[in-house]
Scaffold this active site. Structure first.
Site, PDB file in Angstrom:
ATOM      1  N   HIS A   1     -13.558  91.915  48.897  1.00  0.00           N
ATOM      2  CA  HIS A   1     -14.422  91.545  50.038  1.00  0.00           C
ATOM      3  C   HIS A   1     -15.405  92.665  50.341  1.00  0.00           C
ATOM      4  CE1 HIS A   1     -15.445  90.100  54.140  1.00  0.00           C
ATOM      5  NE2 HIS A   1     -15.046  88.940  53.670  1.00  0.00           N
TER       6      HIS A   1
ATOM      7  N   ILE B   1     -17.109  95.092  52.869  1.00  0.00           N
ATOM      8  CA  ILE B   1     -17.196  94.799  54.297  1.00  0.00           C
ATOM      9  C   ILE B   1     -15.795  94.416  54.768  1.00  0.00           C
ATOM     10  CG2 ILE B   1     -18.161  93.256  56.063  1.00  0.00           C
ATOM     11  CD1 ILE B   1     -20.573  92.855  54.193  1.00  0.00           C
TER      12      ILE B   1
ATOM     13  N   GLY C   1     -13.810  89.958  59.056  1.00  0.00           N
ATOM     14  CA  GLY C   1     -13.789  89.779  60.500  1.00  0.00           C
ATOM     15  C   GLY C   1     -12.410  89.436  61.027  1.00  0.00           C
ATOM     16  N   VAL C   2     -11.653  88.651  60.282  1.00  0.00           N
ATOM     17  CA  VAL C   2     -10.318  88.277  60.725  1.00  0.00           C
ATOM     18  C   VAL C   2      -9.419  89.506  60.843  1.00  0.00           C
ATOM     19  CG1 VAL C   2      -9.395  87.742  58.436  1.00  0.00           C
ATOM     20  CG2 VAL C   2      -8.518  86.541  60.442  1.00  0.00           C
TER      21      VAL C   2
END
Length: 150
Positions: free
Chosen positions: A52, A58, A61-62
């Site tokens: 990722h 990055i 987000g989770v």
């Protein structure tokens, strides 16, 4: 009140998470039943960066949300005594917004505040920043449950 800063060795006593899923490295500030500030040092060695994304790493987000939830669990764990047989289960998230990517080398500051309890449910606001710049914000809910009823 706990002695600040609270290192990862003490965090391990409060949270059931272990590598690679423990996402809080240190607690910097804490106010009983109200707020907590913690950090997560984001390194290139994190296992999720392999996929990722390989050419542009990055933090997902989770996982930023999970780090905020773990900080919230620490707030609840520090605020209540005798919870050794309990777990804080993340039960909901509302109004999550992502404002900037989190990349290797960043230090994520995790804040949980405005914590409120109703029966066994807790509601709080969470915010994750990098160098004072907002990366993510959300409203979090969690329930206190018995470990042996899982």
């Amino acid at each position: 009140m706990a002695q600040l800063p609270i290192p990862v060795t003490e965090i391990l006593k409060l949270l059931p998470h272990r590598y690679p899923f423990l996402l809080v490295d240190r607690v910097l500030a804490y106010e009983k039943d109200s707020s907590l500030t913690a950090i997560k040092n984001v390194t290139f060695n994190e296992p999720f960066f392999q996929g990722h994304f390989p050419d542009k790493p990055i933090m997902p987000g989770v996982l930023i949300l999970e780090a905020m939830a773990q900080a919230g669990g620490l707030l609840l764990g520090l605020s209540r005594e005798g919870l050794g047989d309990k777990l804080f289960m993340f039960t909901g998230i509302n109004n999550a917004k992502f404002r900037r990517p989190v990349v290797p080398g960043d230090q994520l500051t995790l804040e949980c505040f405005e914590a409120k309890q109703k029966l066994s449910l807790w509601r709080m606001k969470g915010r994750a920043t990098v160098n004072g710049e907002l990366a993510c914000e959300a409203e979090l809910t969690a329930a206190i449950v018995d470990r042996d009823k899982m």
